[in-house]
Design an enzyme around this catalytic site. Structure first.
Site, PDB file in Angstrom:
ATOM      1  N   ILE A 100       0.847  -1.200   0.000  1.00 31.51           N
ATOM      2  CA  ILE A 100       0.000   0.000   0.000  1.00 31.51           C
ATOM      3  C   ILE A 100       0.883   1.252   0.000  1.00 31.51           C
ATOM      4  CG2 ILE A 100      -1.876   1.206   1.190  1.00 31.51           C
ATOM      5  CD1 ILE A 100      -2.600  -1.514   2.520  1.00 31.51           C
ATOM      6  N   ASN A 148      12.348  -1.043   6.763  1.00 32.21           N
ATOM      7  CA  ASN A 148      13.440  -1.972   7.109  1.00 32.21           C
ATOM      8  C   ASN A 148      13.524  -3.123   6.113  1.00 32.21           C
ATOM      9  OD1 ASN A 148      11.323  -3.623   7.793  1.00 32.21           O
ATOM     10  ND2 ASN A 148      11.931  -3.942   9.931  1.00 32.21           N
ATOM     11  N   SER A 175      -7.430  -0.958  10.418  1.00 32.59           N
ATOM     12  CA  SER A 175      -8.014  -2.044   9.645  1.00 32.59           C
ATOM     13  C   SER A 175      -9.435  -2.338  10.108  1.00 32.59           C
ATOM     14  CB  SER A 175      -7.142  -3.291   9.871  1.00 32.59           C
ATOM     15  OG  SER A 175      -7.828  -4.433   9.451  1.00 32.59           O
ATOM     16  N   TYR A 192      -2.349  -9.667  15.635  1.00 34.71           N
ATOM     17  CA  TYR A 192      -2.228  -8.594  14.638  1.00 34.71           C
ATOM     18  C   TYR A 192      -3.366  -7.587  14.805  1.00 34.71           C
ATOM     19  CZ  TYR A 192      -3.065  -6.133  10.278  1.00 34.71           C
ATOM     20  OH  TYR A 192      -3.340  -5.149   9.359  1.00 34.71           O
ATOM     21  N   LYS A 244      -3.549  -3.322  16.018  1.00 35.69           N
ATOM     22  CA  LYS A 244      -4.237  -2.189  15.363  1.00 35.69           C
ATOM     23  C   LYS A 244      -5.192  -1.521  16.342  1.00 35.69           C
ATOM     24  CE  LYS A 244      -2.262  -2.506  11.421  1.00 35.69           C
ATOM     25  NZ  LYS A 244      -1.254  -1.512  11.084  1.00 35.69           N
TER      26      LYS A 244
HETATM   27  P1  NAD Z   1       3.437  -4.595   3.495  1.00 37.32           P
HETATM   28  O1  NAD Z   1       4.009  -5.672   4.340  1.00 37.32           O
HETATM   29  O2  NAD Z   1       3.515  -4.732   2.020  1.00 37.32           O
HETATM   30  O3  NAD Z   1       4.068  -3.181   3.913  1.00 37.32           O
HETATM   31  C1  NAD Z   1       4.506  -2.900   5.215  1.00 37.32           C
HETATM   32  C2  NAD Z   1       5.941  -2.402   5.108  1.00 37.32           C
HETATM   33  O4  NAD Z   1       6.415  -2.096   6.418  1.00 37.32           O
HETATM   34  C3  NAD Z   1       6.899  -3.440   4.511  1.00 37.32           C
HETATM   35  O5  NAD Z   1       7.602  -2.853   3.434  1.00 37.32           O
HETATM   36  C4  NAD Z   1       7.837  -3.802   5.664  1.00 37.32           C
HETATM   37  O6  NAD Z   1       9.140  -4.095   5.211  1.00 37.32           O
HETATM   38  C5  NAD Z   1       7.765  -2.547   6.518  1.00 37.32           C
HETATM   39  N1  NAD Z   1       8.057  -2.747   7.941  1.00 37.32           N
HETATM   40  C6  NAD Z   1       7.538  -3.673   8.778  1.00 37.32           C
HETATM   41  N2  NAD Z   1       8.042  -3.528  10.019  1.00 37.32           N
HETATM   42  C7  NAD Z   1       8.886  -2.460   9.970  1.00 37.32           C
HETATM   43  C8  NAD Z   1       9.717  -1.812  10.924  1.00 37.32           C
HETATM   44  N3  NAD Z   1       9.800  -2.252  12.176  1.00 37.32           N
HETATM   45  N4  NAD Z   1      10.449  -0.746  10.526  1.00 37.32           N
HETATM   46  C9  NAD Z   1      10.393  -0.298   9.250  1.00 37.32           C
HETATM   47  N5  NAD Z   1       9.645  -0.875   8.306  1.00 37.32           N
HETATM   48  C10 NAD Z   1       8.894  -1.948   8.654  1.00 37.32           C
HETATM   49  O7  NAD Z   1       1.904  -4.394   3.960  1.00 37.32           O
HETATM   50  P2  NAD Z   1       0.752  -3.516   3.315  1.00 37.32           P
HETATM   51  O8  NAD Z   1      -0.307  -4.449   2.839  1.00 37.32           O
HETATM   52  O9  NAD Z   1       1.315  -2.496   2.404  1.00 37.32           O
HETATM   53  O10 NAD Z   1       0.181  -2.828   4.630  1.00 37.32           O
HETATM   54  C11 NAD Z   1       0.561  -1.526   5.038  1.00 37.32           C
HETATM   55  C12 NAD Z   1      -0.121  -1.214   6.357  1.00 37.32           C
HETATM   56  O11 NAD Z   1      -1.537  -1.324   6.189  1.00 37.32           O
HETATM   57  C13 NAD Z   1       0.241  -2.173   7.487  1.00 37.32           C
HETATM   58  O12 NAD Z   1       0.336  -1.445   8.688  1.00 37.32           O
HETATM   59  C14 NAD Z   1      -0.932  -3.119   7.526  1.00 37.32           C
HETATM   60  O13 NAD Z   1      -1.105  -3.693   8.788  1.00 37.32           O
HETATM   61  C15 NAD Z   1      -2.083  -2.197   7.158  1.00 37.32           C
HETATM   62  N6  NAD Z   1      -3.253  -2.895   6.597  1.00 37.32           N
HETATM   63  C16 NAD Z   1      -3.094  -3.717   5.526  1.00 37.32           C
HETATM   64  C17 NAD Z   1      -4.203  -4.411   5.017  1.00 37.32           C
HETATM   65  C18 NAD Z   1      -4.052  -5.355   3.860  1.00 37.32           C
HETATM   66  O14 NAD Z   1      -4.944  -6.185   3.654  1.00 37.32           O
HETATM   67  N7  NAD Z   1      -2.983  -5.276   3.056  1.00 37.32           N
HETATM   68  C19 NAD Z   1      -5.477  -4.233   5.588  1.00 37.32           C
HETATM   69  C20 NAD Z   1      -5.597  -3.373   6.676  1.00 37.32           C
HETATM   70  C21 NAD Z   1      -4.475  -2.695   7.174  1.00 37.32           C
HETATM   71  N1  UFG Z   2     -10.481 -16.940   1.454  1.00 34.56           N
HETATM   72  C1  UFG Z   2     -10.652 -18.181   0.883  1.00 34.56           C
HETATM   73  N2  UFG Z   2      -9.529 -18.840   0.465  1.00 34.56           N
HETATM   74  C2  UFG Z   2      -8.279 -18.328   0.593  1.00 34.56           C
HETATM   75  C3  UFG Z   2      -8.127 -17.057   1.176  1.00 34.56           C
HETATM   76  C4  UFG Z   2      -9.253 -16.390   1.613  1.00 34.56           C
HETATM   77  O1  UFG Z   2     -11.765 -18.681   0.755  1.00 34.56           O
HETATM   78  O2  UFG Z   2      -7.303 -19.005   0.207  1.00 34.56           O
HETATM   79  C5  UFG Z   2     -11.691 -16.190   1.881  1.00 34.56           C
HETATM   80  C6  UFG Z   2     -11.748 -15.895   3.376  1.00 34.56           C
HETATM   81  O3  UFG Z   2     -12.332 -16.962   4.073  1.00 34.56           O
HETATM   82  C7  UFG Z   2     -12.604 -14.611   3.391  1.00 34.56           C
HETATM   83  C8  UFG Z   2     -12.214 -13.921   2.089  1.00 34.56           C
HETATM   84  O4  UFG Z   2     -11.671 -14.928   1.259  1.00 34.56           O
HETATM   85  O5  UFG Z   2     -13.963 -14.931   3.344  1.00 34.56           O
HETATM   86  C9  UFG Z   2     -11.164 -12.803   2.280  1.00 34.56           C
HETATM   87  O6  UFG Z   2     -10.048 -13.353   3.003  1.00 34.56           O
HETATM   88  P1  UFG Z   2      -8.668 -12.554   3.116  1.00 34.56           P
HETATM   89  O7  UFG Z   2      -7.726 -13.425   3.880  1.00 34.56           O
HETATM   90  O8  UFG Z   2      -8.230 -12.072   1.782  1.00 34.56           O
HETATM   91  O9  UFG Z   2      -9.073 -11.240   3.947  1.00 34.56           O
HETATM   92  P2  UFG Z   2      -9.711 -11.078   5.388  1.00 34.56           P
HETATM   93  O10 UFG Z   2     -11.005 -10.349   5.210  1.00 34.56           O
HETATM   94  O11 UFG Z   2      -9.737 -12.355   6.122  1.00 34.56           O
HETATM   95  O12 UFG Z   2      -8.640 -10.128   6.100  1.00 34.56           O
HETATM   96  C10 UFG Z   2      -7.982  -9.072   5.419  1.00 34.56           C
HETATM   97  C11 UFG Z   2      -6.575  -8.906   5.985  1.00 34.56           C
HETATM   98  C12 UFG Z   2      -6.655  -8.418   7.394  1.00 34.56           C
HETATM   99  C13 UFG Z   2      -7.457  -7.143   7.440  1.00 34.56           C
HETATM  100  C14 UFG Z   2      -8.825  -7.355   6.836  1.00 34.56           C
HETATM  101  C15 UFG Z   2      -9.544  -6.036   6.758  1.00 34.56           C
HETATM  102  O13 UFG Z   2      -5.877 -10.135   5.961  1.00 34.56           O
HETATM  103  O14 UFG Z   2      -5.368  -8.143   7.874  1.00 34.56           O
HETATM  104  O15 UFG Z   2      -8.711  -7.892   5.525  1.00 34.56           O
HETATM  105  O16 UFG Z   2     -10.856  -6.240   6.396  1.00 34.56           O
HETATM  106  F1  UFG Z   2      -7.602  -6.765   8.719  1.00 34.56           F
END
Ligand code: NAD
Ligand code: UFG
Length: 338
Positions: free
Chosen positions: A12, A32, A124, A149, A153
């Site tokens: 993101i 990092n 999240s 996790y 948050k």
């Molecule tokens: P990502 O893992 O691709 O990006 C997170 C980045 O943070 C990585 O590049 C990692 O190297 C860096 N990082 C982790 N720990 C660190 C530290 N101690 N110091 C410096 N850098 C560090 O994940 P993303 O999907 O881009 O998510 C970004 C943020 O959004 C995260 O905080 C995640 O929890 C949150 N988020 C993601 C989702 C999702 O589904 N992708 C949903 C809700 C919230």
């Molecule tokens: N699913 C499958 N098969 C898979 C993976 C997922 O059926 O192999 C289903 C899950 O059961 C769920 C849906 O697809 O019904 C979405 O699952 P994801 O794992 O993609 O996403 P979640 O909604 O479980 O969780 C994600 C992130 C969380 C975040 C949340 C925010 O993993 O970190 O979205 O809504 F908090």
């Protein structure tokens, strides 16, 4: 305005850096690289045609953070850095609390010592637990998280809320993301999960590209229109633009604000498979398996508050999300290793 983007090499973060640079912001990335690589930064530079100053730095490293903040004069921080794998957090809770909570506490302390009191935090939808009502508004009570996790948050939202309350010079925006998928139109940056993907869309694209044999759908006996889990999938570029809009609120000195970033529409797992196949012409073999522990039936946002107060709404539809996820995957079957 000069923006510190923590975790800016990640999924993101990298998309957000593109949108920030396109809007003329000065951006500095720290990461990092624990879950990313510098190639994503190079590719962002190619997309925007601008240099992205980058420091390899851990947010737990107080000294290095201080040095960076002495040198750069930041106005605000968009804080993405954190560990995010739900299953891994159950196995390694200490590592998640240390990295996400201690890391954020360190970052925020160094920020306030440098008089940088503006932060946008990646929260999240997971903090709603099994939501009290649907669509989920920001007033929906926070729920019981099913994994460490999620608790990081939820706890960090509280920490940042209390800090803002104690010192109103702080502007804190908590953005609660729903399910980000998709990739930049160029197909050069995207989600790059380590090992076997936990999330649905990378699992689908890896199946479509032949890296996985088939998708397992986790349960078809939920109380939803076809029995499979319903989520609010949002294009990562829309999500990234939500951060640009949130910066405008920071400039207004808005104090504490909380916004859902979702589309307001829920799709089931089977809906996603069907839309992916229609958008790409590629078949996704699947089997129905048991429910995944901790999953809920339905989770989608009310996106009204972000529209009313930020003037932001998601523009991309589900077909484009699927097509863009696929474009990234097929051009980069091994992610940034290609
Ligand atoms: P990502 O893992 O691709 O990006 C997170 C980045 O943070 C990585 O590049 C990692 O190297 C860096 N990082 C982790 N720990 C660190 C530290 N101690 N110091 C410096 N850098 C560090 O994940 P993303 O999907 O881009 O998510 C970004 C943020 O959004 C995260 O905080 C995640 O929890 C949150 N988020 C993601 C989702 C999702 O589904 N992708 C949903 C809700 C919230
Ligand atoms: N699913 C499958 N098969 C898979 C993976 C997922 O059926 O192999 C289903 C899950 O059961 C769920 C849906 O697809 O019904 C979405 O699952 P994801 O794992 O993609 O996403 P979640 O909604 O479980 O969780 C994600 C992130 C969380 C975040 C949340 C925010 O993993 O970190 O979205 O809504 F908090």
């Amino acid at each position: 305005m000069k923006i510190l983007v923590t975790g800016g090499a990640g999924y993101i973060g990298s998309h957000t850096v593109v949108e920030l640079q396109n809007e003329g912001y000065d951006v500095v990335v720290i990461d990092n690289l624990s879950n990313s690589c510098e190639k994503s930064i190079e590719r962002v530079e190619k997309i925007t045609g601008k240099k992205v100053p980058f420091y390899k730095c851990d947010i737990l490293d107080r000294e290095k953070l201080s040095e960076i903040m002495d040198k750069e004069n930041f106005d605000a921080c968009i804080h993405f850095a954190g560990l995010k794998a739900v299953g891994e957090s159950v196995q390694k809770p200490w590592e998640y609390y240390e990295n996400n909570i201690a890391g954020t506490l360190t970052l925020v302390d160094v920020m306030r010592k440098h008089n940088v009191k503006n932060i946008i935090f990646s929260s999240s939808a997971t903090i709603y637990g099994d939501p009290a009502f649907i669509p989920i508004t920001e007033e929906c009570p926070k729920g019981v998280c099913t994994n460490p996790y999620g608790w990081t948050k939820s706890m960090l939202e509280q920490v940042l809320t209390d800090i803002q309350k104690a010192d109103p010079e702080w502007n804190v925006i908590l953005l609660r993301y729903f399910n980000p998928i998709g990739a930049h139109k160029s197909g050069t940056i995207g989600e790059n999960p380590n090992g076997i993907p936990n999330n649905l869309m990378p699992y689908i694209t890896q199946t479509a590209v032949g890296k996985r044999d088939h998708l397992t759908i986790f349960g078809n006996d939920y109380d939803t229109h076809d029995g499979t889990g319903v989520r609010d999938y949002i294009h990562v570029v829309d999500l990234a633009r939500g951060h640009v809009k949130a910066l405008a609120k920071i400039k207004e000195k808005a104090g504490l604000k909380i916004y859902n970033l979702g589309t307001g529409t829920g799709y089931s797992v089977l809906d996603i498979v069907k839309n992916f196949e229609e958008a790409t012409g590629v078949k996704v073999p699947y089997e129905i398996g048991p429910r995944r522990p901790g999953d809920i039936a339905t989770c989608y946002a009310s996106a009204k508050k972000a529209y009313d107060e930020l003037g932001w709404k998601a523009e991309y539809g589900i077909k484009e999300m699927c097509a863009d996820s696929w474009n990234w995957q097929k051009n980069n079957p091994n992610g940034y290793e290609d």
